[in-house]
Design a protein around this motif. Structure first.
Motif, PDB file in Angstrom:
ATOM      1  N   GLY A 106       0.817  -1.211   0.000  1.00 25.81           N
ATOM      2  CA  GLY A 106       0.000   0.000   0.000  1.00 25.81           C
ATOM      3  C   GLY A 106       0.849   1.259   0.000  1.00 25.81           C
ATOM      4  N   ARG A 107       0.226   2.368  -0.358  1.00 22.47           N
ATOM      5  CA  ARG A 107       0.929   3.653  -0.379  1.00 22.47           C
ATOM      6  C   ARG A 107       0.543   4.525   0.807  1.00 22.47           C
ATOM      7  NH1 ARG A 107      -0.426   4.098  -6.451  1.00 22.47           N
ATOM      8  NH2 ARG A 107      -2.352   4.798  -5.525  1.00 22.47           N
ATOM      9  N   ARG A 108      -0.355   4.063   1.657  1.00 18.02           N
ATOM     10  CA  ARG A 108      -0.856   4.885   2.750  1.00 18.02           C
ATOM     11  C   ARG A 108      -0.613   4.206   4.098  1.00 18.02           C
ATOM     12  NH1 ARG A 108      -2.907   8.965   0.268  1.00 18.02           N
ATOM     13  NH2 ARG A 108      -4.150   8.775  -1.588  1.00 18.02           N
ATOM     14  N   ARG A 136       5.262   6.957   3.176  1.00 15.87           N
ATOM     15  CA  ARG A 136       3.866   6.822   2.762  1.00 15.87           C
ATOM     16  C   ARG A 136       3.086   8.083   3.095  1.00 15.87           C
ATOM     17  NH1 ARG A 136       2.824   0.518   3.023  1.00 15.87           N
ATOM     18  NH2 ARG A 136       4.969  -0.046   2.669  1.00 15.87           N
ATOM     19  N   THR A 137       1.858   8.151   2.629  1.00 16.31           N
ATOM     20  CA  THR A 137       0.985   9.275   2.932  1.00 16.31           C
ATOM     21  C   THR A 137      -0.168   8.792   3.808  1.00 16.31           C
ATOM     22  OG1 THR A 137      -0.243   8.902   0.890  1.00 16.31           O
ATOM     23  CG2 THR A 137       1.525  10.535   0.815  1.00 16.31           C
ATOM     24  N   ALA A 147      -5.174  16.405   7.084  1.00 17.68           N
ATOM     25  CA  ALA A 147      -3.909  15.724   7.357  1.00 17.68           C
ATOM     26  C   ALA A 147      -3.187  15.367   6.065  1.00 17.68           C
ATOM     27  CB  ALA A 147      -4.153  14.467   8.192  1.00 17.68           C
ATOM     28  N   LEU A 148      -3.943  14.960   5.059  1.00 17.93           N
ATOM     29  CA  LEU A 148      -3.338  14.638   3.771  1.00 17.93           C
ATOM     30  C   LEU A 148      -2.712  15.887   3.154  1.00 17.93           C
ATOM     31  CD1 LEU A 148      -2.847  12.476   1.639  1.00 17.93           C
ATOM     32  CD2 LEU A 148      -5.039  13.082   0.627  1.00 17.93           C
ATOM     33  N   GLU A 154       4.324  19.290   3.753  1.00 18.57           N
ATOM     34  CA  GLU A 154       5.598  18.982   4.397  1.00 18.57           C
ATOM     35  C   GLU A 154       6.558  18.325   3.418  1.00 18.57           C
ATOM     36  OE1 GLU A 154       4.420  16.631   7.758  1.00 18.57           O
ATOM     37  OE2 GLU A 154       3.862  18.389   8.943  1.00 18.57           O
ATOM     38  N   LYS A 155       6.051  17.423   2.565  1.00 11.83           N
ATOM     39  CA  LYS A 155       6.922  16.778   1.570  1.00 11.83           C
ATOM     40  C   LYS A 155       7.409  17.782   0.542  1.00 11.83           C
ATOM     41  CE  LYS A 155       5.354  12.148   2.129  1.00 11.83           C
ATOM     42  NZ  LYS A 155       5.730  10.854   1.784  1.00 11.83           N
ATOM     43  N   GLU A 156       6.541  18.693   0.109  1.00 11.11           N
ATOM     44  CA  GLU A 156       6.956  19.728  -0.845  1.00 11.11           C
ATOM     45  C   GLU A 156       8.034  20.617  -0.239  1.00 11.11           C
ATOM     46  OE1 GLU A 156       3.595  21.934  -2.345  1.00 11.11           O
ATOM     47  OE2 GLU A 156       2.608  20.100  -3.028  1.00 11.11           O
ATOM     48  N   ALA A 157       7.876  20.980   1.032  1.00  8.42           N
ATOM     49  CA  ALA A 157       8.873  21.821   1.701  1.00  8.42           C
ATOM     50  C   ALA A 157      10.211  21.088   1.799  1.00  8.42           C
ATOM     51  CB  ALA A 157       8.388  22.225   3.088  1.00  8.42           C
TER      52      ALA A 157
END
Length: 173
Positions: A106-108, A136-137, A147-148, A154-157
């Protein structure tokens, strides 16, 4: 023991005494509390994966549920009140993160082992929140859209903080 070591030991002892005295004089935080102390509590609960919303400084339902989840996981009395004892435990460096659940492919990550997003998965694994959030997200069903969105920001930063210069071919060897 030399003088320098004695002074360092004395300073360490005084520092510990001051931190314990500070923790004992702080009023407990509970539903309806507001302010900087609540923001600090919420930030720490977010870091550990117990709170999934913004740190807004208001001790509301989400903060109450997060404190109760932390109390339950830590073996403390589950009353939703952030007592001095709870705050001391919460802010220790070795405080473990929340447990989340993942499917093998899974990715989550999921807050609940019985989440609908995991119901057909086999081989569900428990994992630390701090490890899971790196790869994962969050599940929208468990954590909600806010939250998503926060996880994506946060990942972009983190990606923006990476160096942008491409290495020259000579520097690779």
């Amino acid at each position: 023991m030399n003088t320098r070591a004695r002074i360092l030991l004395l300073l360490l002892a005084l520092s510990l005494m001051a931190s314990f005295a500070h923790a004992e004089t702080d009023p407990p935080l509970k539903s309806g509390s507001q302010g900087e102390a609540v923001i600090q509590l919420q930030d720490r609960l977010r870091q550990l994966g117990y709170l999934h919303g913004l740190a807004d400084g208001v001790y509301g339902k989400q903060t109450l549920r997060a404190v109760e989840a932390f109390q339950k996981a830590s073996g403390l009395k589950t009353d939703g009140i952030a007592s001095a004892e709870l705050q001391t435990t919460l802010f220790r460096e070795d405080t473990p993160a929340a447990t989340v659940y993942i499917a093998p492919h899974g990715r989550r990550y999921h807050a609940r082992e019985k989440c609908l997003g995991l119901r057909l998965a086999t081989g569900v694994t428990a994992l630390s929140f701090t490890e899971a959030k790196e790869i994962r997200t969050p599940c929208i069903l468990c954590y909600g859209r806010q939250a998503l969105r926060l996880a994506e920001e946060e990942k972009e930063a983190a990606l923006e903080a990476l160096p942008t210069a491409t290495p020259s071919p000579d520097s690779l060897f």
